[in-house]
Design a protein around this motif. Structure first.
Motif, PDB file in Angstrom:
ATOM      1  N   ALA A 175      -0.247 -12.210   1.131  1.00 11.96           N
ATOM      2  CA  ALA A 175      -1.735 -11.774   0.775  1.00 11.96           C
ATOM      3  C   ALA A 175      -2.643 -11.696   2.042  1.00 11.96           C
ATOM      4  O   ALA A 175      -3.845 -11.602   1.673  1.00 11.96           O
ATOM      5  CB  ALA A 175      -2.048 -13.016   0.005  1.00 11.96           C
ATOM      6  N   ILE A 176      -1.886 -11.695   3.380  1.00  9.39           N
ATOM      7  CA  ILE A 176      -2.734 -11.497   4.177  1.00  9.39           C
ATOM      8  C   ILE A 176      -2.197 -10.514   5.085  1.00  9.39           C
ATOM      9  O   ILE A 176      -1.060 -10.107   5.279  1.00  9.39           O
ATOM     10  CB  ILE A 176      -2.945 -12.641   5.237  1.00  9.39           C
ATOM     11  N   GLU A 204       6.479  -4.016   6.127  1.00 10.42           N
ATOM     12  CA  GLU A 204       6.598  -3.528   4.905  1.00 10.42           C
ATOM     13  C   GLU A 204       6.904  -4.811   3.802  1.00 10.42           C
ATOM     14  O   GLU A 204       7.109  -5.818   4.264  1.00 10.42           O
ATOM     15  CB  GLU A 204       8.094  -2.818   4.800  1.00 10.42           C
ATOM     16  N   VAL A 205       6.475  -4.311   2.616  1.00 15.41           N
ATOM     17  CA  VAL A 205       6.327  -5.142   1.389  1.00 15.41           C
ATOM     18  C   VAL A 205       7.339  -4.859   0.541  1.00 15.41           C
ATOM     19  O   VAL A 205       7.113  -3.663   0.018  1.00 15.41           O
ATOM     20  CB  VAL A 205       5.046  -5.567   0.802  1.00 15.41           C
ATOM     21  N   ASN A 232      -2.033  -3.015  -1.104  1.00 21.77           N
ATOM     22  CA  ASN A 232      -2.350  -3.909  -2.405  1.00 21.77           C
ATOM     23  C   ASN A 232      -2.581  -5.305  -2.283  1.00 21.77           C
ATOM     24  O   ASN A 232      -2.921  -5.876  -3.055  1.00 21.77           O
ATOM     25  CB  ASN A 232      -1.427  -3.443  -3.471  1.00 21.77           C
ATOM     26  N   PHE A 233      -2.275  -5.929  -1.049  1.00 17.73           N
ATOM     27  CA  PHE A 233      -1.820  -7.424  -0.962  1.00 17.73           C
ATOM     28  C   PHE A 233      -3.041  -7.865  -0.153  1.00 17.73           C
ATOM     29  O   PHE A 233      -2.820  -8.985   0.236  1.00 17.73           O
ATOM     30  CB  PHE A 233      -0.459  -7.736  -0.573  1.00 17.73           C
ATOM     31  N   GLU A 261     -14.397  -4.762   4.845  1.00 17.23           N
ATOM     32  CA  GLU A 261     -12.947  -4.609   5.850  1.00 17.23           C
ATOM     33  C   GLU A 261     -11.695  -3.974   5.124  1.00 17.23           C
ATOM     34  O   GLU A 261     -11.129  -2.972   5.557  1.00 17.23           O
ATOM     35  CB  GLU A 261     -12.538  -5.928   6.383  1.00 17.23           C
ATOM     36  N   TYR A 262     -11.627  -4.384   3.676  1.00 16.73           N
ATOM     37  CA  TYR A 262     -10.614  -3.841   2.946  1.00 16.73           C
ATOM     38  C   TYR A 262     -10.934  -2.005   2.754  1.00 16.73           C
ATOM     39  O   TYR A 262     -10.013  -1.291   2.806  1.00 16.73           O
ATOM     40  CB  TYR A 262     -10.390  -4.430   1.651  1.00 16.73           C
ATOM     41  N   ILE A 263     -11.924  -1.684   2.509  1.00 13.67           N
ATOM     42  CA  ILE A 263     -12.535  -0.278   2.128  1.00 13.67           C
ATOM     43  C   ILE A 263     -12.187   0.428   3.760  1.00 13.67           C
ATOM     44  O   ILE A 263     -11.611   1.492   3.269  1.00 13.67           O
ATOM     45  CB  ILE A 263     -13.982  -0.361   1.697  1.00 13.67           C
TER      46      ILE A 263
END
Length: 325
Positions: A173-174, A287-288, A299-300, A309-311
């Motif tokens: 998640a980070i 990679e996930v 997505n995580f 920051e995500y945008i």
């Protein structure tokens, strides 16, 4: 005056007086006495079974029966209250707890199912209050089964809650590289230009451009299942198995800080950025994998970055540029 009976004797051609034998008289008397005794006994039985004639024992049994009826009625009222409480618990169980943990609700017919097949209440039949006793016994059995079903459901919820906390800790998640250490998000997930062949090919992860020696962080709790350079093109590579179908891969490291078989927590430093393997510049290829399939790491990233920051990262990652590996 007592009647005298005569009969005609053909031999003497005269009427003679009828006389009864003593044996016949005794038989009539005996028959009368037996009939009288039987009649008296039947009358006695009839009197005993009428409400006008009760012995002290009968009166005691009558009071006990009435008391038992009252107790059964009180028991049924208490079971009505238990039914309401169980209904409320079942409602919360289905609509809140099981919904939260993404578990299918328990059908009503399963909760309140009866007991088919063999007649469990045959021994209670044939009495004055059989219907009351049998119905109450059935309700007790059904409530007992409801309690058993609900108890098992709560045990399952407790287990799911424990698994949920483990799942939340396991999800990657980070970001594996902190924003303050980034030069740029060099390339995102999807089709990109290969830096060596210049051919458009699928890029299975994200490239984080940073200086050599920049710390790399485990993105979720898990166990290190790979920490070597045997994977073609990845150079020094780490693979962490998080459980619940999740795995993460970290490639092109300059060196490791963990070893195979080691358990790590989200946020632990596992290695450092480098440019080993098939790499054009110092960066981390990340990679996930979920259920054996590669998924978009973008997505995580909800554990350590803001919405703004995500945008910004999403914009950079979605640009169809050249990857670094």
């Amino acid at each position: 005056m007592k009647k005298v009976k005569y009969y005609y004797d053909p031999e003497s051609l005269a009427y003679k007086k009828v006389t009864k034998k003593k044996r016949t008289k005794f038989a009539y008397v005996a028959l009368f006495l037996v009939a009288s005794a039987l009649f008296g006994f039947l009358c006695f039985i009839a009197v005993l079974n009428t409400p006008f004639f009760e012995t002290p024992k009968d009166r005691l049994l009558t009071r006990e029966n009435e008391h038992l009826k009252i107790q059964y009625k009180l028991l049924n009222k208490k079971m009505d209250q238990i039914d309401q409480v169980l209904g409320s618990i079942a409602e919360r169980d289905n609509t809140i707890y099981r919904t939260y943990f993404n578990s299918a609700p328990i059908p009503e017919e399963q909760r309140k199912a009866g007991f088919g097949g063999v007649n469990r209440y045959r021994e209670l039949e044939g009495f004055n209050n059989s219907e009351l006793v049998i119905n109450t016994s059935k309700r007790v059995d059904v409530i007992s089964k409801e309690l058993s079903v609900q108890s098992k459901s709560l045990d399952e919820i407790i287990k799911l809650a424990g698994e949920k906390s483990k799942l939340l800790a396991a999800i990657p998640a980070i970001q594996p590289v902190r924003n303050e250490n980034l030069k740029a998000v060099a390339s995102g997930y999807g089709y990109r230009n290969d830096p060596f062949t210049k051919v458009r090919k699928f890029h299975a992860g994200m490239d984080f451009s940073a200086k050599s020696g920049t710390p790399i962080y485990a993105t979720g709790d898990g166990v290190v299942v790979k920490a070597d350079n045997t994977a073609s093109g990845y150079g020094n590579c780490i693979v962490i198995r998080h459980g619940f179908g999740y795995e993460t891969l970290y490639a092109h490291l300059s060196k490791y800080k963990i070893k195979r078989g080691q358990r790590v927590k989200r946020g632990d430093i596992i290695g450092y950025v480098g440019s080993t393997g098939r790499s054009e510049a110092p960066h981390l290829h990340y990679e996930v994998h979920k259920g054996g399939e590669v998924v978009n790491p973008l997505n995580f990233y909800y554990g350590n970055i803001s919405a703004e920051e995500y945008i910004e990262i999403a914009k950079l990652a979605n640009q169809e540029n050249q990857s670094l590996d």
